[in-house]
Design an enzyme around this catalytic site. Sequence first.
Site, PDB file in Angstrom:
ATOM      1  N   ASP A   1       0.828  -1.207   0.000  1.00  0.00           N
ATOM      2  CA  ASP A   1       0.000   0.000   0.000  1.00  0.00           C
ATOM      3  C   ASP A   1       0.866   1.263   0.000  1.00  0.00           C
ATOM      4  O   ASP A   1       1.825   1.366   0.767  1.00  0.00           O
ATOM      5  CB  ASP A   1      -0.876   0.052   1.248  1.00  0.00           C
ATOM      6  CG  ASP A   1      -1.671  -1.218   1.500  1.00  0.00           C
ATOM      7  OD1 ASP A   1      -1.149  -2.322   1.228  1.00  0.00           O
ATOM      8  OD2 ASP A   1      -2.807  -1.109   1.988  1.00  0.00           O
TER       9      ASP A   1
ATOM     10  N   HIS B   1      -1.130   4.394  -0.584  1.00  0.00           N
ATOM     11  CA  HIS B   1      -2.208   5.231  -0.045  1.00  0.00           C
ATOM     12  C   HIS B   1      -2.037   6.735  -0.251  1.00  0.00           C
ATOM     13  O   HIS B   1      -2.161   7.526   0.686  1.00  0.00           O
ATOM     14  CB  HIS B   1      -2.397   4.946   1.443  1.00  0.00           C
ATOM     15  CG  HIS B   1      -3.326   3.797   1.712  1.00  0.00           C
ATOM     16  ND1 HIS B   1      -4.630   3.774   1.281  1.00  0.00           N
ATOM     17  CD2 HIS B   1      -3.122   2.623   2.360  1.00  0.00           C
ATOM     18  CE1 HIS B   1      -5.197   2.639   1.656  1.00  0.00           C
ATOM     19  NE2 HIS B   1      -4.306   1.911   2.304  1.00  0.00           N
TER      20      HIS B   1
ATOM     21  N   ASP C   1      -4.104  -0.629  -3.235  1.00  0.00           N
ATOM     22  CA  ASP C   1      -4.267   0.520  -2.348  1.00  0.00           C
ATOM     23  C   ASP C   1      -3.286   1.636  -2.704  1.00  0.00           C
ATOM     24  O   ASP C   1      -2.491   2.102  -1.893  1.00  0.00           O
ATOM     25  CB  ASP C   1      -4.131   0.113  -0.874  1.00  0.00           C
ATOM     26  CG  ASP C   1      -5.389  -0.550  -0.339  1.00  0.00           C
ATOM     27  OD1 ASP C   1      -6.268  -0.901  -1.150  1.00  0.00           O
ATOM     28  OD2 ASP C   1      -5.502  -0.726   0.892  1.00  0.00           O
TER      29      ASP C   1
ATOM     30  N   ASP D   1      -6.540   6.865  -1.723  1.00  0.00           N
ATOM     31  CA  ASP D   1      -7.284   7.064  -0.471  1.00  0.00           C
ATOM     32  C   ASP D   1      -6.359   7.366   0.701  1.00  0.00           C
ATOM     33  O   ASP D   1      -5.187   7.009   0.718  1.00  0.00           O
ATOM     34  CB  ASP D   1      -8.169   5.862  -0.117  1.00  0.00           C
ATOM     35  CG  ASP D   1      -9.482   5.857  -0.879  1.00  0.00           C
ATOM     36  OD1 ASP D   1      -9.897   6.922  -1.364  1.00  0.00           O
ATOM     37  OD2 ASP D   1     -10.097   4.770  -0.979  1.00  0.00           O
ATOM     38  N   ARG D   2      -6.947   8.024   1.684  1.00  0.00           N
ATOM     39  CA  ARG D   2      -6.291   8.454   2.922  1.00  0.00           C
ATOM     40  C   ARG D   2      -5.265   9.561   2.659  1.00  0.00           C
ATOM     41  O   ARG D   2      -5.450  10.677   3.091  1.00  0.00           O
ATOM     42  CB  ARG D   2      -5.670   7.270   3.663  1.00  0.00           C
ATOM     43  CG  ARG D   2      -6.709   6.304   4.232  1.00  0.00           C
ATOM     44  CD  ARG D   2      -6.128   5.508   5.382  1.00  0.00           C
ATOM     45  NE  ARG D   2      -7.095   4.573   5.948  1.00  0.00           N
ATOM     46  CZ  ARG D   2      -7.926   4.834   6.949  1.00  0.00           C
ATOM     47  NH1 ARG D   2      -7.927   6.031   7.493  1.00  0.00           N
ATOM     48  NH2 ARG D   2      -8.757   3.917   7.406  1.00  0.00           N
TER      49      ARG D   2
ATOM     50  N   ASN E   1      -8.401  -3.228  -1.988  1.00  0.00           N
ATOM     51  CA  ASN E   1      -9.775  -2.960  -1.527  1.00  0.00           C
ATOM     52  C   ASN E   1     -10.114  -1.472  -1.594  1.00  0.00           C
ATOM     53  O   ASN E   1     -11.294  -1.098  -1.530  1.00  0.00           O
ATOM     54  CB  ASN E   1      -9.984  -3.491  -0.109  1.00  0.00           C
ATOM     55  CG  ASN E   1      -9.136  -2.789   0.929  1.00  0.00           C
ATOM     56  OD1 ASN E   1      -7.905  -2.762   0.828  1.00  0.00           O
ATOM     57  ND2 ASN E   1      -9.762  -2.213   1.939  1.00  0.00           N
ATOM     58  N   HIS E   2      -9.089  -0.612  -1.740  1.00  0.00           N
ATOM     59  CA  HIS E   2      -9.373   0.829  -1.863  1.00  0.00           C
ATOM     60  C   HIS E   2      -9.491   1.292  -3.307  1.00  0.00           C
ATOM     61  O   HIS E   2      -9.746   2.471  -3.546  1.00  0.00           O
ATOM     62  CB  HIS E   2      -8.313   1.646  -1.122  1.00  0.00           C
ATOM     63  CG  HIS E   2      -8.616   1.789   0.337  1.00  0.00           C
ATOM     64  ND1 HIS E   2      -9.315   2.851   0.855  1.00  0.00           N
ATOM     65  CD2 HIS E   2      -8.351   0.972   1.374  1.00  0.00           C
ATOM     66  CE1 HIS E   2      -9.453   2.697   2.161  1.00  0.00           C
ATOM     67  NE2 HIS E   2      -8.869   1.556   2.494  1.00  0.00           N
TER      68      HIS E   2
ATOM     69  N   HIS F   1      -3.545  -8.561  -2.949  1.00  0.00           N
ATOM     70  CA  HIS F   1      -3.596  -7.481  -1.963  1.00  0.00           C
ATOM     71  C   HIS F   1      -3.982  -7.969  -0.576  1.00  0.00           C
ATOM     72  O   HIS F   1      -3.316  -7.659   0.416  1.00  0.00           O
ATOM     73  CB  HIS F   1      -4.579  -6.391  -2.407  1.00  0.00           C
ATOM     74  CG  HIS F   1      -4.682  -5.277  -1.401  1.00  0.00           C
ATOM     75  ND1 HIS F   1      -3.677  -4.358  -1.222  1.00  0.00           N
ATOM     76  CD2 HIS F   1      -5.649  -4.956  -0.506  1.00  0.00           C
ATOM     77  CE1 HIS F   1      -4.017  -3.519  -0.258  1.00  0.00           C
ATOM     78  NE2 HIS F   1      -5.209  -3.860   0.195  1.00  0.00           N
TER      79      HIS F   1
ATOM     80  N   ARG G   1     -12.073  -7.121  10.099  1.00  0.00           N
ATOM     81  CA  ARG G   1     -12.495  -5.950   9.326  1.00  0.00           C
ATOM     82  C   ARG G   1     -13.991  -5.935   9.055  1.00  0.00           C
ATOM     83  O   ARG G   1     -14.542  -4.914   8.660  1.00  0.00           O
ATOM     84  CB  ARG G   1     -11.758  -5.917   7.986  1.00  0.00           C
ATOM     85  CG  ARG G   1     -10.256  -5.833   8.091  1.00  0.00           C
ATOM     86  CD  ARG G   1      -9.617  -5.923   6.715  1.00  0.00           C
ATOM     87  NE  ARG G   1      -8.179  -6.031   6.765  1.00  0.00           N
ATOM     88  CZ  ARG G   1      -7.335  -4.993   6.765  1.00  0.00           C
ATOM     89  NH1 ARG G   1      -7.811  -3.766   6.715  1.00  0.00           N
ATOM     90  NH2 ARG G   1      -6.032  -5.181   6.798  1.00  0.00           N
TER      91      ARG G   1
ATOM     92  N   HIS H   1      -2.060  -4.797   2.555  1.00  0.00           N
ATOM     93  CA  HIS H   1      -3.359  -4.618   3.217  1.00  0.00           C
ATOM     94  C   HIS H   1      -3.293  -4.259   4.698  1.00  0.00           C
ATOM     95  O   HIS H   1      -4.281  -3.832   5.265  1.00  0.00           O
ATOM     96  CB  HIS H   1      -4.166  -5.901   3.018  1.00  0.00           C
ATOM     97  CG  HIS H   1      -5.633  -5.817   3.290  1.00  0.00           C
ATOM     98  ND1 HIS H   1      -6.405  -4.727   2.971  1.00  0.00           N
ATOM     99  CD2 HIS H   1      -6.486  -6.714   3.846  1.00  0.00           C
ATOM    100  CE1 HIS H   1      -7.661  -4.971   3.300  1.00  0.00           C
ATOM    101  NE2 HIS H   1      -7.736  -6.164   3.846  1.00  0.00           N
TER     102      HIS H   1
END
Length: 486
Positions: free
Chosen positions: A228, A230, A257, A260-261, A289-290, A338, A388, A415
């Site tokens: 990730d 991000h 990923d 995001d964030r 997943n993002h 991922h 999660r 992840h």
Amino acid sequence: MTATTDEIKAKAEAIKNEANVHFKEKNFSAAIEKYTEAIKLNPEVASYYTNRAFCHLKVESYGYAISDANTALEKDPNFTKANYRRASANMALGKFKEALKDLKIVSKRAPNDKDAKAKLDECAKIVRRIEFEKAIKSEDQKKSVADSLDLDAMTVDTTYDGPRINDETKMIDRDFIDAMIDRFKNQKKIHKKYAFMIILAIRKYMLEQPSLIDVDIPADGKLTVCGDVHGQFYDFIHIFEMNGYPSEKHAYLFNGDFVDRGSFSVEVILTLFAFKWLYPNHLFLARGNHETDNMNKVYGFEGEVKAKFSEMMFNLFSETFNYLPLSHLIQNKIFVTHGGLFSRDNVTLDEIRKIDRIGQGQPGSEGLMCELLWSDPQAEMGRSPSKRGVGIQFGPDVTKNFLETNDLDMVIRSHEVKEEGYVIEHDGQCVTVFSAPNYCDTVGNKGALINITPDLKKDYVTFSAVPHPSVKPMQYASQFSGLLGM
């Protein structure tokens, strides 16, 4: 008996206070352990569960947070904070309708709470928008955003001083990418025409790929696997600066990923897509997943694309994310995805290769595609419900079965943030690599990457965060920051 009960209650309260101290110090794992001790001593106090739920939100264990909120409401059906915690977890998972139910309860019980009312209004707006988008899509399922784009009609004004893609060749080159990266470092954009060209090139390429991609390491070079990133553009570029830029002798695999964030997700994804266009056989991208609509609505990417470019561009990104492969196979021996593995044994590589990711679009909440993006390893044998709230947790025996079924050596996945950037588990057969150091500017973790040579020797490299402009994480999703405990 009463004195003993009072003594136990007092001890539980003292342990809870220790947990509160850990929480204030942002030592969430220690806080969870202490709240759990308090709960074991006195399981009837609803606030112990909501306190632990808040910790679970902080470490992204949304399934556990929902479970704790549910238990708190069993202990005290009128404990509004439990509804708020459950709404937070469901919002984090993109389960907006479920979150809306609890936010309505919170707002009804606390009508003068302006913050709760604002969150309710925002969540209701999202639910209405999702329903509207579904209705639009159902009217014309086959129409692509790409069909409505006319790049030739997009003129690049003479005042634009950024890099340009040649109008005649319509091909990208390394000079363009280098100039684009420099421009991004200075917080400038490229022209929307070139951004659209980059995304469309990757959309077209990915449309023709299977869900499992075979990867060969350059014979006289290496492959770098990253986890990730991000939206942390400056840390992302630091990877190239210290480890080498992508080339025909130095391949890269980014394991989901990308966005995001972090608030520079547009810069990260355009750079990755540009390198993919330039080096299609030496730069690999897996869906995380993002790279999904629900996550992008909550964690900032949708808002960022709309702020920097347009809603149409976000819709094209969304469509292109649906086309990204779900996993990679390095030299027929290392499986890379991922999230992780599956809720049943004996899943074959051929099954994964044939997943209809494009037809399915969004990953949903069950099935192989969902589990590839969301699952996590656990130390215990067997399988457990996901912390999660999506996917599963899988033990060493599950990993061993998958590897033996498919004649593989190991699984590399991402992840999960790790203190040192990577962790080796399951008797060396499952490795987690995470490449966003000081995640969200708060966690203090290192980032990591894995360099792999053609003989499959692995070199784990860790690195720290580098300075970046004073733009906070989730800048473009600030309306959710309070609800999500950021």
